[in-house]
Structures are given as structure tokens and as C-alpha cells.
Design a protein around this motif. Structure first.
Motif, mmCIF file in Angstrom:
data_model
loop_
_atom_site.group_PDB
_atom_site.id
_atom_site.type_symbol
_atom_site.label_atom_id
_atom_site.label_comp_id
_atom_site.label_asym_id
_atom_site.label_seq_id
_atom_site.Cartn_x
_atom_site.Cartn_y
_atom_site.Cartn_z
ATOM 1 N N PHE A 23 4.151 1.435 3.101
ATOM 2 C CA PHE A 23 3.162 1.255 4.172
ATOM 3 C C PHE A 23 2.991 -0.219 4.527
ATOM 4 N N ARG A 24 4.030 -0.976 4.330
ATOM 5 C CA ARG A 24 4.007 -2.419 4.547
ATOM 6 C C ARG A 24 4.834 -2.780 5.776
ATOM 7 N N ALA A 25 4.290 -3.640 6.640
ATOM 8 C CA ALA A 25 5.041 -4.084 7.820
ATOM 9 C C ALA A 25 6.272 -4.870 7.396
ATOM 10 N N SER A 26 7.349 -4.746 8.141
ATOM 11 C CA SER A 26 8.594 -5.435 7.794
ATOM 12 C C SER A 26 8.432 -6.948 7.808
ATOM 13 N N GLU A 27 7.489 -7.449 8.640
ATOM 14 C CA GLU A 27 7.283 -8.896 8.744
ATOM 15 C C GLU A 27 6.185 -9.395 7.796
ATOM 16 N N CYS A 28 5.665 -8.512 6.947
ATOM 17 C CA CYS A 28 4.601 -8.910 6.013
ATOM 18 C C CYS A 28 5.078 -10.035 5.102
ATOM 19 N N GLN A 29 4.260 -11.064 4.963
ATOM 20 C CA GLN A 29 4.636 -12.243 4.180
ATOM 21 C C GLN A 29 3.988 -12.289 2.802
ATOM 22 N N ALA A 30 3.298 -11.229 2.398
ATOM 23 C CA ALA A 30 2.675 -11.202 1.081
ATOM 24 C C ALA A 30 3.739 -11.317 -0.003
ATOM 25 N N SER A 31 3.434 -12.054 -1.058
ATOM 26 C CA SER A 31 4.414 -12.294 -2.125
ATOM 27 C C SER A 31 4.677 -11.043 -2.960
ATOM 28 N N SER A 32 3.734 -10.101 -2.971
ATOM 29 C CA SER A 32 3.905 -8.873 -3.746
ATOM 30 C C SER A 32 3.340 -7.689 -2.965
ATOM 31 N N PRO A 33 4.004 -6.512 -3.058
ATOM 32 C CA PRO A 33 3.482 -5.307 -2.402
ATOM 33 C C PRO A 33 2.497 -4.543 -3.282
ATOM 34 N N ILE A 34 2.176 -5.054 -4.455
ATOM 35 C CA ILE A 34 1.277 -4.378 -5.381
ATOM 36 C C ILE A 34 -0.169 -4.627 -4.973
ATOM 37 N N ASN A 49 -8.457 -4.464 -3.474
ATOM 38 C CA ASN A 49 -8.538 -5.893 -3.794
ATOM 39 C C ASN A 49 -7.992 -6.732 -2.644
ATOM 40 N N ALA A 50 -6.992 -6.207 -1.949
ATOM 41 C CA ALA A 50 -6.407 -6.860 -0.772
ATOM 42 C C ALA A 50 -5.511 -5.836 -0.083
ATOM 43 N N PHE A 51 -5.096 -6.166 1.142
ATOM 44 C CA PHE A 51 -4.260 -5.253 1.903
ATOM 45 C C PHE A 51 -3.019 -5.977 2.419
ATOM 46 N N LEU A 52 -1.951 -5.222 2.584
ATOM 47 C CA LEU A 52 -0.728 -5.738 3.182
ATOM 48 C C LEU A 52 -0.820 -5.638 4.704
ATOM 49 N N GLN A 53 0.035 -6.364 5.389
ATOM 50 C CA GLN A 53 0.032 -6.316 6.853
ATOM 51 C C GLN A 53 0.343 -4.896 7.333
ATOM 52 N N HIS A 54 -0.492 -4.373 8.212
ATOM 53 C CA HIS A 54 -0.357 -3.038 8.813
ATOM 54 C C HIS A 54 -0.500 -1.905 7.790
ATOM 55 N N VAL A 60 -0.741 3.833 6.771
ATOM 56 C CA VAL A 60 -1.294 4.934 5.988
ATOM 57 C C VAL A 60 -1.909 5.975 6.924
ATOM 58 N N VAL A 61 -2.691 5.535 7.903
ATOM 59 C CA VAL A 61 -3.312 6.465 8.843
ATOM 60 C C VAL A 61 -2.244 7.251 9.594
ATOM 61 N N GLY A 62 -1.179 6.584 10.021
ATOM 62 C CA GLY A 62 -0.093 7.282 10.700
ATOM 63 C C GLY A 62 0.494 8.387 9.836
ATOM 64 N N ALA A 63 0.652 8.109 8.541
ATOM 65 C CA ALA A 63 1.198 9.118 7.633
ATOM 66 C C ALA A 63 0.195 10.251 7.397
ATOM 67 N N LEU A 64 -1.088 9.907 7.285
ATOM 68 C CA LEU A 64 -2.112 10.943 7.080
ATOM 69 C C LEU A 64 -2.251 11.841 8.309
ATOM 70 N N ASP A 111 9.768 3.057 0.484
ATOM 71 C CA ASP A 111 10.718 2.748 1.548
ATOM 72 C C ASP A 111 10.024 2.926 2.897
ATOM 73 N N ARG A 112 9.735 1.832 3.571
ATOM 74 C CA ARG A 112 9.023 1.876 4.855
ATOM 75 C C ARG A 112 9.807 2.656 5.908
#
Length: 257
Positions: A155-166, A188-193, A198-202, A223-224
Motif C-alpha cells: 500500500f506504498r506509493a512507488s515514489e515514497c521516500q520513506a527509508s522503511s515500509p514498516i 506511529n506514521a504512514f507511508l505516502q498514499h 488501503v481504502v482502494g483495496a477495502l 507487492d504494490r
């Protein structure tokens, strides 16, 4: 001194929180208005960045200034120079070691979806929309699979710059209020998009395109490219930030209703 502020804004009028070259970021509008009150330039640091079209019922940010002003001036004075689609709700002096982002323990969001055959007019730009009836029960069941610590790469955007997806999801809820379905998330925090994905999948679960087990498999596969499309930003609201009580901040959360 360091000042913390609580902020509400209508995201449709901005290109996201972050300062933009064309001055269309929420940060730009606030920094310019606060500077007029302070008589000097300021730099805002927010608890979390919101994307273009995303709203906030309670964003928290801080800035530093040498100006001595009554706390009411940071609210009324700043709002006097702001457009009507962004407002400072409160302001207070905070300790020098407070940081709106790094002192935060959790962030909260809500996504508001209008589930009706006809798109809303009065709520245009303020809620998401899906035209076919959705079954809320499997959506609620699937959402519970998000609780706890997970790799949210699915559920992470391909351009997300977060160092970890956890990320650690503290709470999640799916409730129905008439024609509106409200998704609530605290982590605790969220990834880009992340929330829009998640809403799209729900929504796929709610219309029967995915069952609860298949939703869980998406999360586990990380796998996005296997996940449903990103949902529109219109219905997404930043609703609050959790801080330790020791910071003695005003109320830092709000809910859509």
C-alpha cells in the motif's frame, strides 16, 4: 521562543502541505501570514505532510521566532491574513526541545466515502465517492488485518521516500453513517498514499472483487503492483497527532462528522 499551532485546512485549494515554487502549499500560506504577525520570516515544521487535495481537521506544526506576541495574536492575527480555507485553531508556547514531527507518538487519519449512485454536489471535493453498494461487514473484517506492525509495501506509493515500509497500526475502524462510510486509522506514521491505497483495496472487498483472505494476502505479499488502484484524495483528512501529556498541548485531535 518556540510556538506550536493547531491547523485546519481544505486541501482542495492547495498542492499539499509542503512549500511549493508557486506558493500553493499550505506551508506557504501559513508562513507568509505568521511572518506578517511576527515581523520576520518563520519556518514551519509539521507533524506530517499531506498530499494535494488532502484536508486537515487538526494538523500540528511549530516555528521559532524572536517576536514577543500574545498567544491570541498568533491565532487571530495570523487568521486575519489567511484565505478562508485555512485556519489556525490554537497556539501555545512550547519547550525548546519540542518538535511537531519528532515528538509525535502517533498520527490519525480518516477517509470519508460517500456511497451512493449519484455523486454529491454540496460535498464535492470534501468526500470520496463510490457509486455501487458496498458491504461494510467484510470491509470491517479485512481492516482488522492491518493492526500491529507490518511491512506495508503493498500500500506504498512507488515514489515514497520513506527509508522503511514498516509501520505500526494502533487502531483501525470502518463505520457507516447513513450514505457515508468512514475509515479511521491511527499509526506511529504512514507511508505516502498508504491510506488511499488501503481504502482502494477495502472498496474492492466491499464490492466482492476481493475477499478478506485475498486482502490479507495482498498485505503479506508486499507487492504494490498486485493491489487495487489508489483512491481519490478528496475524502482524506489528517485528524490529529498524539503527543506525551508532558508537552501540555491543547487538544490535538478532531473527528469528521
Amino acid at each position: 521562543m518556540k510556538i506550536a499551532i493547531g491547523i485546519e485546512y481544505h486541501g482542495a485549494y492547495f498542492q499539499g502541505w509542503q512549500s511549493q515554487p508557486n506558493g500553493r502549499g499550505v506551508q506557504d500560506a501559513l508562513e507568509q501570514s505568521i511572518a506578517r504577525v511576527a515581523g520576520e520570516k518563520v519556518r514551519l515544521h509539521a507533524a506530517g505532510r499531506t498530499d494535494s487535495g488532502v484536508h486537515a481537521l487538526m494538523q500540528v506544526a511549530h516555528f521559532e521566532t524572536t517576536a514577543q506576541r500574545p498567544q491570541t495574536a498568533w491565532v487571530r492575527g495570523t487568521n486575519a491574513h489567511l484565505p478562508p480555507w485555512v485556519r489556525v485553531r490554537w497556539a501555545c508556547v512550547v519547550a525548546d526541545d519540542f518538535h511537531a514531527r519528532f515528538s509525535a507518538r502517533a498520527r490519525s487519519y480518516q477517509y470519508v466515502l460517500y456511497n451512493h449512485a449519484v455523486a454529491p454536489a454540496s460535498q464535492h471535493g470534501r468526500v470520496g465517492w463510490y457509486h455501487r453498494p458496498l458491504n461494510i461487514v467484510p470491509m470491517q473484517q479485512a481492516a482488522q488485518l492491518l493492526l500491529g506492525e507490518h511491512d506495508f509495501s503493498a500500500f506504498r506509493a512507488s515514489e515514497c521516500q520513506a527509508s522503511s515500509p514498516i509501520r505500526t497500526m494502533h487502531s483501525v475502524g470502518v463505520t457507516q453513517q447513513g450514505q457515508y462510510i468512514v475509515f479511521s486509522f491511527k499509526a506511529n506514521a504512514f507511508l505516502q498514499h498508504q491510506i488511499r491505497n488501503v481504502v482502494g483495496a477495502l472498496v474492492y472487498v466491499g464490492q466482492g472483487k476481493l475477499d478478506v483472505a485475498a486482502f490479507g494476502a495482498l498485505l503479506q505479499n508486499r507487492d504494490r503492483t498486485l493491489s487495487p488502484p489508489t483512491f481519490m484524495p478528496d475524502g482524506l483528512y489528517f485528524t490529529g497527532v498524539t503527543y506525551d501529556a508532558s508537552w501540555q498541548l491543547p487538544a490535538c485531535d478532531a473527528e469528521w462528522n
